[in-house]
Design a protein around this motif. Structure first.
Motif, PDB file in Angstrom:
ATOM      1  N   GLY A   1      26.256  51.614 -17.711  1.00  0.00           N
ATOM      2  CA  GLY A   1      25.614  50.681 -18.320  1.00  0.00           C
ATOM      3  C   GLY A   1      25.907  49.306 -18.321  1.00  0.00           C
ATOM      4  O   GLY A   1      25.422  48.423 -19.093  1.00  0.00           O
ATOM      5  N   VAL A   2      26.754  48.755 -17.361  1.00  0.00           N
ATOM      6  CA  VAL A   2      26.970  47.507 -17.013  1.00  0.00           C
ATOM      7  C   VAL A   2      26.264  46.596 -16.009  1.00  0.00           C
ATOM      8  O   VAL A   2      25.980  45.690 -16.260  1.00  0.00           O
ATOM      9  CB  VAL A   2      28.676  47.551 -16.850  1.00  0.00           C
ATOM     10  N   CYS A   3      25.836  47.249 -14.967  1.00  0.00           N
ATOM     11  CA  CYS A   3      25.489  46.433 -13.763  1.00  0.00           C
ATOM     12  C   CYS A   3      24.230  46.183 -13.636  1.00  0.00           C
ATOM     13  O   CYS A   3      23.558  45.303 -13.252  1.00  0.00           O
ATOM     14  CB  CYS A   3      25.811  47.067 -12.531  1.00  0.00           C
ATOM     15  N   GLY A   4      23.444  47.149 -14.268  1.00  0.00           N
ATOM     16  CA  GLY A   4      21.870  46.750 -14.344  1.00  0.00           C
ATOM     17  C   GLY A   4      21.077  47.376 -13.065  1.00  0.00           C
ATOM     18  O   GLY A   4      19.759  47.283 -12.971  1.00  0.00           O
TER      19      GLY A   4
ATOM     20  N   CYS B   1      27.258  51.609 -11.250  1.00  0.00           N
ATOM     21  CA  CYS B   1      28.518  51.966 -12.135  1.00  0.00           C
ATOM     22  C   CYS B   1      28.191  53.083 -13.038  1.00  0.00           C
ATOM     23  O   CYS B   1      29.473  53.697 -13.497  1.00  0.00           O
ATOM     24  CB  CYS B   1      28.577  50.441 -13.012  1.00  0.00           C
ATOM     25  N   ASN B   2      27.420  53.533 -13.092  1.00  0.00           N
ATOM     26  CA  ASN B   2      26.770  54.821 -14.118  1.00  0.00           C
ATOM     27  C   ASN B   2      27.284  54.519 -15.354  1.00  0.00           C
ATOM     28  O   ASN B   2      27.385  55.541 -16.325  1.00  0.00           O
ATOM     29  CB  ASN B   2      27.546  55.833 -13.544  1.00  0.00           C
TER      30      ASN B   2
ATOM     31  N   CYS C   1      21.081  54.924 -16.619  1.00  0.00           N
ATOM     32  CA  CYS C   1      22.268  55.516 -16.518  1.00  0.00           C
ATOM     33  C   CYS C   1      22.706  56.054 -18.021  1.00  0.00           C
ATOM     34  O   CYS C   1      23.595  56.982 -18.242  1.00  0.00           O
ATOM     35  CB  CYS C   1      23.417  55.119 -15.750  1.00  0.00           C
TER      36      CYS C   1
ATOM     37  N   CYS D   1      20.442  50.192 -12.262  1.00  0.00           N
ATOM     38  CA  CYS D   1      19.580  51.355 -12.547  1.00  0.00           C
ATOM     39  C   CYS D   1      18.307  51.091 -13.511  1.00  0.00           C
ATOM     40  O   CYS D   1      17.776  52.234 -14.166  1.00  0.00           O
ATOM     41  CB  CYS D   1      20.415  52.650 -13.060  1.00  0.00           C
TER      42      CYS D   1
END
Ligand code: FES
Ligand code: FES
Lengths: 773, 158
Positions: free
Chosen positions: B44-47, B41-42, B61, B49
């Motif tokens: 900070g939502v999906c995790g 997502c770049n 990210c 990264c």
């Protein structure tokens, strides 16, 4: 199942870990965006600012002049043609007109992303704005603006119904129309379902590389190597000999990567720049430019007699397909086909319109039209039960289809496994003892809901090549793309079972349009059944050839031979009379017969509709078959003060015929249930004035670990499918189909409030609760 | 603006020329080709990264690489040693705690951080601590099972 000398088991029926386990848990699995080619450029796509407008002119001079920009393209540069799976209505970059906000209209390739993004700001496009329409039923009105003036002349396999903005129209009628007088109870309602975003965690990504002869190799996150190659070839006017498609690991798809996504634009950029190009969508571009599930509005009416026998149903289903049809005509047909649900209802009259509007297009998504129809139908079963003062479970048992009943349209149900699924959830959830409504602390109420659903698990064609290697190992080559569901593993298990080999002695070829035999797509819950049949049959051919050689080598009748663990073939009852597969391979290669290769190719033939009993109009499919069934039970807690719903426990029973890899089957069930839970409670793309207002993961919520119960119980039943490989049928889509109605039925049981629009957000639930007071 | 910085990643010091505004995710993927860390997502939502920074799971990210010069960074590539998977990684394999695998690196990083701080978390603690890692495929059950099995000392369930 086979047992190795060390006691470990392998083959069919074993939950062996995924083939690609090591890569995926170590972070070394390669997805498209992980690849870098020498001299590779970065692509970006410019979306339209208007929902509906005529393109008057382009000015790309300033963008082209920017340092580091290697190509700027529009549809005009490439003479792009319309393409589409069912109706050829969509250009990869808009041509003449734009039809939704964000529609790709120009693309850039540059030495880095920053330059590409800067160049996009320098592109000037002059538009003439047109009136737009966003609602399916409004779009059908005579005064609504027309999206596709030339719809009637578009090529494709679905003829134009000649209705205002209607991409396709489907109708199925059985029995009588005027039977409503004979019904003792009738329920009637309008049901609305949202545009659900696929939200695969890997956004669409494509790399195109061009060789000195002008042949383009394409790596992409996709559900097939063949369909995207075909559509790219059509859109760009390139022969297939100049296109080679390969699929690296795919980070989820769920239907969203069916057909084409950004492959044609990436290929066009590579050709224009004469260099390799990578185009990876940002999350918001992916949400705006790629498809969602069809939002629907369903007017449904169902009638029964006083004993609870269902008599009639009629439905008008409106699917908003957005600016382009994509697979909408087929999805509309499937929704019609499943609108009766797995029940015997003699009198049926269902119509489905798939309608163009000025929104992002809708297309394939796990369930493929069945979740929408099931939401309306399964809600109405509970509404009827309430009016009849019957237990909704009993009403289902009374009317469900079983073996040798007919489906809507007249196909025979060869394996009517629904009764077993219903009984399984009934017992597992202890439904008899559970109160329908239970008051908990504060103003929280607990309820329980049931649903059933069905699906098909076989469509279209596939093939497989199985080769015996020099060292006695096996290479499998199919065109089946593993999008995460585990096809590579379970197809290997089928070959392993047939040839007595350990799956470690099998290698699975990456799908490549130049070298893999044809397979349609990873879609329609079809891989296990359709591709599995090909892999198994090709493996049988290899086994037969091994037997033939071995019988001559061991001087023994073929019927006396057996496959032994560890890649040996031997004489039954004579442990010493055996030879390794490698010796057979060596003989075939160097002495007699030639290389051992098995090859199987077939087309699954649907059982055709019975035209005597059903009036069928406009179907994009000619029948169905290999039905699979499921029953689901949800327990939910509803806070009556806030409307907040929590799913606390869930049961999902599926008859898969044979679980080739039980843990993978469970994974499909858990995953489908949770996607269905999101569909039921949170997920919805929202448009304001034609613009998606929540195109980010921040603003569009998908369920996280804390939003779903750990207590999801996957129940696997195995009534052998006579025609399936090892008796198996598919399970990919069906776990999602009935989740939303099970949850909404549970909300109604807890509170008395019936939610007919999903997602059942706190606000919607509370509104319905307040209406009761 | 470009600047040369040193980052300690998986116990190795990397000297790398970056843009001052470049995120850790971009440096890992685009400069160092440590591509196991994913971009979902770049924002900070999906995790997907997630990496460990001084042992804490953080979003690559959302971190500027330039701020991390004194820190110890561990990526998914650092969870295995000489090709030998960690217990948690093995448990993910045997429980089929992934399907497409795209969320898996971030999920494993978060689960590693969790078990480093609490070797016997309850199911509700696991759900809470991993609640910020979105998986669209698995429905989470087999992920929780995999984490639990490591706490209970049994990773082989085939
Ligand atoms: S990519 Fe960093 S949180 Fe999604
Ligand atoms: S395994 Fe696909 S997102 Fe988690």
């Amino acid at each position: 199942m086979h047992v190795k000398q060390d006691g470990s088991k392998y083959g069919v029926g074993i939950s062996m870990p995924r083939r690609e386990s090591y890569e995926k848990v170590s972070g070394s699995a390669v997805y498209t965006d992980d690849m870098v080619l020498p001299g590779m450029l970065y692509g970006a796509v410019l979306g339209s600012d208007y929902a509906h407008a005529r393109i008057k002119s382009y000015d790309t001079k300033a963008a082209k002049a920017l340092k580091g920009v290697k190509a700027v393209i529009t549809a005009a540069d490439f003479d792009m043609q319309r393409c589409g799976m069912l109706i050829k209505d969509e250009h990869p970059l808009a041509r003449d007109k734009v039809r939704y906000i964000g529609e790709p209209v120009a693309a850039v390739a540059a030495i880095d992303m920053a330059t590409a993004n800067l160049a996009m700001q320098l592109i000037e496009i002059e538009y003439e704005e047109l009136d737009a329409v966003f609602d399916a039923e409004e779009a059908m009105l005579e005064n609504a603006p027309i999206l596709h003036e030339e719809r009637d002349s578009y090529d494709g396999i679905v003829a134009s119904p000649g209705l205002h903005n209607v991409a396709s129209y489907t109708r199925c009628q059985e029995g009588e129309l005027d039977v409503w007088e004979t019904c003792d109870v009738i329920v009637e309602g309008v049901y609305e379902t949202p545009a659900q975003e696929h939200m695969y965690i890997e956004p669409c990504s494509t790399i195109a590389d061009i060789d000195p002869m002008g042949k383009v190799t394409v790596w992409s996150s996709q559900q097939s190597v063949f369909i995207p190659r075909q559509l790219t070839a059509e859109a760009l006017g390139i022969p297939m000999t100049k296109l080679r498609f390969i699929t690296p690991q795919v980070g989820g798809a769920f239907g969203g990567k069916c057909g084409v996504t950004n492959q044609p634009v990436t290929v066009a950029l590579a050709l224009a720049a004469n260099a390799p190009v990578k185009l990876t969508y940002t999350r918001s571009d992916d949400m705006i430019m790629n498809k969602s599930r069809h939002p629907s509005r369903i007017y449904m009416r169902t009638g029964a007699d006083s004993s609870g026998k269902l008599i009639a149903r009629e439905a008008k289903i409106y699917f908003n397909t957005g600016a382009y049809a994509d697979e909408g005509p087929l999805i509309g047909s499937v929704a019609t086909f499943f609108s009766r649900g797995p029940y015997k209802i003699k009198n049926m009259n269902v119509e489905t319109w798939c309608v163009y509007t000025n929104r992002t297009k809708a297309g394939a998504f796990r369930g493929f039209g069945v979740p929408q129809a099931t939401f309306a139908g399964e809600s109405q079963i509970d509404e009827l039960a309430e009016k009849l003062n019957m237990d909704p479970f009993d009403l289902r048992m009374k009317n469900m289809v079983a073996t040798d009943d007919k489906w809507l349209g007249g196909q025979n149900i060869d394996h009517g496994t629904l009764p077993g699924c219903l009984k399984a959830v009934y017992e597992a959830s202890n439904l008899r003892e559970r109160p329908k409504q239970q008051k908990l602390d504060n103003n929280k109420w607990r309820g329980i809901g049931v649903s059933t659903s069905a699906h098909v698990s076989a469509v279209l064609s596939a093939s497989a090549v199985v080769k015996l290697n020099e060292d006695g190992t096996i290479t499998i080559n199919t065109g089946a793309v593993d999008i995460g569901e585990g096809a590579d593993t379970i197809l290997s298990q089928m070959a392993a079972e047939t040839l007595g080999l350990h799956p470690d002695d099998i290698t699975y070829t990456c799908t490549d349009s130049d070298t893999s035999p044809y397979n349609y797509q990873t879609a329609g819950s079809r891989t296990t059944y359709v591709v599995g049949t090909s892999v198994t049959q090709a493996s049988v051919q290899v086994r037969n050839q091994i037997y033939k050689h071995a019988s001559e080598m061991l001087e023994s009748a073929e019927s006396d031979l057996e496959i032994l663990p560890g890649s040996f073939v031997g004489v039954k009852g004579s442990p010493d009379a055996r030879i390794p597969f490698s010796a057979v391979a060596g003989r075939a290669l160097n002495q007699v017969g030639g290389p051992i290769v098995g090859m199987h190719s077939w087309l699954y033939h649907n059982t055709p509709f019975d035209k005597e009993t059903a009036m069928i109009e406009g179907f994009a499919l000619d029948g169905g078959g290999v039905f699979c069934f499921a029953a689901q039970v949800a327990v939910v807690d509803v806070d009556k003060d806030t409307g907040k719903v929590e799913v606390v426990e869930f049961w999902s029973a599926h008859d898969v015929g044979c679980a080739i890899n039980p843990k993978s089957v469970e994974g499909q069930i858990f995953g489908g249930v949770v996607q269905g839970l999101g569909y039921a409670l949170f997920e919805e793309l929202v448009w304001i004035d034609g613009q998606i207002s929540n195109p980010s993961m921040m603003d569009y919520k998908v369920p996280g670990m804390n939003d779903v119960p750990y207590d999801i119980h996957a129940i696997i039943l195995e009534t052998q499918e006579k025609t399936g490989p090892f008796g198996a049928r598919g399970v990919g889509e069906i776990p999602l189909n009935g989740v939303a109605p099970a949850i909404c039925n549970a909300i109604a049981s807890a509170t008395g409030a019936r939610v007919r629009t999903i997602p059942a957000t706190s606000e919607r639930v509370l509104q319905e609760i307040l209406k009761l007071e | 603006m470009m600047e040369t910085i040193s980052l300690t990643i998986n116990n190795e010091v990397h000297t790398v020329l970056i843009e001052t505004r470049q995120t850790l995710l971009s440096v890992l993927r685009d400069k160092l080709f440590l591509c196991g860390t994913k971009n979902g997502c770049n924002h900070g939502v999906c995790g997907a990264c997630n990496v460990l920074v001084d042992g804490k799971a953080m979003r690559a990210c959302l971190l500027l690489a330039i701020t991390l010069q004194e820190r110890e960074i561990t990526t998914i590539e650092g969870l295995s040693e000489n090709g030998e998977l960690s217990l948690l990684q093995k448990a993910f394999a045997s429980h089929q705690a992934f399907q497409c695998g795209f969320c898996t690196s971030g999920m494993l990083i978060s689960a590693t951080a969790l078990l480093d701080h609490d070797s016997t978390p309850s199911i509700s603690k696991i759900r809470h601590e991993l609640g910020g890692n979105i998986c669209r495929c698995t429905g989470y059950v087999q992920i929780i099972d995999a984490v639990k099995s490591v706490c209970e000392g049994k990773t082989d369930c085939t």
